[in-house]
Write a protein that holds these residues in place. Structure first.
Motif, mmCIF file in Angstrom:
data_model
loop_
_atom_site.group_PDB
_atom_site.id
_atom_site.type_symbol
_atom_site.label_atom_id
_atom_site.label_comp_id
_atom_site.label_asym_id
_atom_site.label_seq_id
_atom_site.Cartn_x
_atom_site.Cartn_y
_atom_site.Cartn_z
ATOM 1 N N LYS A 108 73.974 -105.880 -22.108
ATOM 2 C CA LYS A 108 72.994 -104.947 -22.666
ATOM 3 C C LYS A 108 73.073 -103.640 -21.888
ATOM 4 O O LYS A 108 73.121 -103.636 -20.674
ATOM 5 N N VAL A 109 73.077 -102.524 -22.635
ATOM 6 C CA VAL A 109 73.127 -101.190 -22.047
ATOM 7 C C VAL A 109 71.981 -100.382 -22.648
ATOM 8 O O VAL A 109 71.836 -100.329 -23.872
ATOM 9 N N ILE A 110 71.172 -99.768 -21.791
ATOM 10 C CA ILE A 110 70.063 -98.929 -22.251
ATOM 11 C C ILE A 110 70.257 -97.539 -21.672
ATOM 12 O O ILE A 110 70.324 -97.372 -20.451
ATOM 13 N N ASN A 111 70.329 -96.550 -22.539
ATOM 14 C CA ASN A 111 70.437 -95.162 -22.104
ATOM 15 C C ASN A 111 69.024 -94.678 -21.792
ATOM 16 O O ASN A 111 68.234 -94.405 -22.696
ATOM 17 N N LEU A 112 68.702 -94.600 -20.509
ATOM 18 C CA LEU A 112 67.355 -94.211 -20.089
ATOM 19 C C LEU A 112 67.062 -92.747 -20.406
ATOM 20 O O LEU A 112 65.910 -92.391 -20.668
ATOM 21 N N THR A 113 68.089 -91.902 -20.399
ATOM 22 C CA THR A 113 67.904 -90.496 -20.756
ATOM 23 C C THR A 113 67.476 -90.380 -22.220
ATOM 24 O O THR A 113 66.598 -89.600 -22.558
ATOM 25 N N SER A 114 68.072 -91.198 -23.092
ATOM 26 C CA SER A 114 67.694 -91.203 -24.509
ATOM 27 C C SER A 114 66.293 -91.767 -24.721
ATOM 28 O O SER A 114 65.618 -91.418 -25.685
ATOM 29 N N LEU A 115 65.874 -92.659 -23.833
ATOM 30 C CA LEU A 115 64.551 -93.273 -23.953
ATOM 31 C C LEU A 115 63.424 -92.286 -23.638
ATOM 32 O O LEU A 115 62.320 -92.397 -24.171
ATOM 33 N N LEU A 116 63.724 -91.304 -22.783
ATOM 34 C CA LEU A 116 62.706 -90.312 -22.419
ATOM 35 C C LEU A 116 62.325 -89.487 -23.638
ATOM 36 O O LEU A 116 63.160 -89.192 -24.480
ATOM 37 N N GLY A 117 61.059 -89.119 -23.721
ATOM 38 C CA GLY A 117 60.604 -88.257 -24.799
ATOM 39 C C GLY A 117 59.278 -88.697 -25.380
ATOM 40 O O GLY A 117 58.652 -89.653 -24.915
ATOM 41 N N VAL A 118 58.858 -87.992 -26.403
ATOM 42 C CA VAL A 118 57.592 -88.270 -27.083
ATOM 43 C C VAL A 118 57.875 -89.172 -28.283
ATOM 44 O O VAL A 118 58.717 -88.850 -29.124
ATOM 45 N N TRP A 119 57.169 -90.295 -28.360
ATOM 46 C CA TRP A 119 57.332 -91.269 -29.431
ATOM 47 C C TRP A 119 56.007 -91.442 -30.149
ATOM 48 O O TRP A 119 54.956 -91.506 -29.520
ATOM 49 N N SER A 120 56.064 -91.536 -31.479
ATOM 50 C CA SER A 120 54.836 -91.597 -32.265
ATOM 51 C C SER A 120 54.971 -92.607 -33.403
ATOM 52 O O SER A 120 56.021 -92.725 -34.026
ATOM 53 N N SER A 121 53.872 -93.330 -33.647
ATOM 54 C CA SER A 121 53.768 -94.221 -34.807
ATOM 55 C C SER A 121 52.462 -93.877 -35.518
ATOM 56 O O SER A 121 51.805 -92.891 -35.169
ATOM 57 N N LEU A 122 52.058 -94.673 -36.477
ATOM 58 C CA LEU A 122 50.811 -94.404 -37.193
ATOM 59 C C LEU A 122 49.586 -94.485 -36.284
ATOM 60 O O LEU A 122 48.619 -93.763 -36.473
ATOM 61 N N ASP A 123 49.636 -95.380 -35.295
ATOM 62 C CA ASP A 123 48.449 -95.582 -34.466
ATOM 63 C C ASP A 123 48.642 -95.286 -32.977
ATOM 64 O O ASP A 123 47.732 -95.479 -32.194
ATOM 65 N N ARG A 124 49.803 -94.813 -32.585
ATOM 66 C CA ARG A 124 50.040 -94.599 -31.152
ATOM 67 C C ARG A 124 50.991 -93.435 -30.950
ATOM 68 O O ARG A 124 51.933 -93.257 -31.705
ATOM 69 N N LYS A 125 50.726 -92.661 -29.888
ATOM 70 C CA LYS A 125 51.618 -91.568 -29.503
ATOM 71 C C LYS A 125 51.660 -91.533 -27.980
ATOM 72 O O LYS A 125 50.621 -91.527 -27.321
ATOM 73 N N PHE A 126 52.878 -91.513 -27.433
ATOM 74 C CA PHE A 126 53.029 -91.497 -25.980
ATOM 75 C C PHE A 126 54.336 -90.812 -25.615
ATOM 76 O O PHE A 126 55.247 -90.708 -26.426
ATOM 77 N N GLU A 127 54.394 -90.341 -24.379
ATOM 78 C CA GLU A 127 55.601 -89.702 -23.862
ATOM 79 C C GLU A 127 56.102 -90.494 -22.667
ATOM 80 O O GLU A 127 55.381 -90.701 -21.694
ATOM 81 N N ILE A 128 57.349 -90.951 -22.751
ATOM 82 C CA ILE A 128 58.003 -91.625 -21.630
ATOM 83 C C ILE A 128 58.667 -90.534 -20.805
ATOM 84 O O ILE A 128 59.522 -89.809 -21.302
ATOM 85 N N VAL A 129 58.243 -90.390 -19.554
ATOM 86 C CA VAL A 129 58.778 -89.340 -18.696
ATOM 87 C C VAL A 129 59.545 -89.959 -17.534
ATOM 88 O O VAL A 129 59.348 -91.121 -17.173
ATOM 89 N N GLU A 130 60.426 -89.170 -16.965
ATOM 90 C CA GLU A 130 61.245 -89.623 -15.857
ATOM 91 C C GLU A 130 60.362 -90.010 -14.675
ATOM 92 O O GLU A 130 59.340 -89.389 -14.424
#
Length: 194
Positions: A108-130
């Motif tokens: 399994k490989v996860i690009n942590l740089t790609s994971l960073l950012g603001v993510w939003s759904s119908l009921d939740r909004k959050f920003e994953i920061v370094e």
């Protein structure tokens, strides 16, 4: 892990036998069980190196070592989430492949740089920061405040997810309750220009 569970069960059985043999509650021993919550993280962290190609990942680890992972096995392919871009921060769960060369295979490989950012759904909004912080809307009933990768899983505060899909504009997280979809949003600029 199984050894500790066996010891805990054995202690519990002994405590039940002692309690059953002794009807006098004042003399019943009190045994406290302390759960060992230390989990070893098997993830290797680093940066995607220049030697990364279609079927291999060159990881320059945080310790300065260089590990080359094979991304395709005889009958398997790696689970790569977020893409492979030179210089991006990467988390890898790998294993040594038995054979002549005993190469490393990236399960399994996860690009942590790609994971960073603001993510939003119908009921939740959050920003994953370094650095492990999560910035959430304060109006949410259970806002996320921190994140980390542990053994290939994303932990957002107390919730643990498998990263089902991480693309340039979408994130799908899965746990026992289902799959949660998020869209990447542009970070809002809070400064006002007059």
């Amino acid at each position: 892990m199984a050894k500790n569970t066996f010891k805990s069960l054995l202690l519990l059985l002994c405590a039940m036998i002692i309690a059953g043999c002794n009807n006098n509650k004042k003399n019943t021993p009190i045994i406290e069980f302390v759960e060992d919550s230390t989990v070893v993280d098997s993830t290797v962290y680093g940066r995607c190196g220049d030697g990364t190609a279609m079927h291999t990942l060159e990881l320059v680890t945080d310790k300065g070592d260089t590990i080359v992972y094979t991304l395709e096995g005889t009958d398997t392919c790696s689970n790569v989430q977020g893409g492979l871009f030179v210089g991006d921060r990467i988390a890898v769960i790998g294993e040594r492949v038995k054979g002549l060369n005993e190469d490393m295979f990236a399960k399994k490989v996860i690009n942590l740089t790609s994971l960073l950012g603001v993510w939003s759904s119908l009921d939740r909004k959050f920003e994953i920061v370094e650095g492990g912080a999560v910035v959430s809307d304060t109006g949410e009933p259970k806002p996320y405040t921190e994140w980390k990768i542990l053994n290939g899983k994303l932990i957002l505060s107390s919730d643990t997810f498998d990263i089902y899909t991480l693309g340039p504009d979408s994130l799908y997280l899965e746990n026992n309750d289902g799959i949660y979809g998020y869209m990447r949003m542009q970070k809002e600029n809070k400064s006002e220009n007059n």
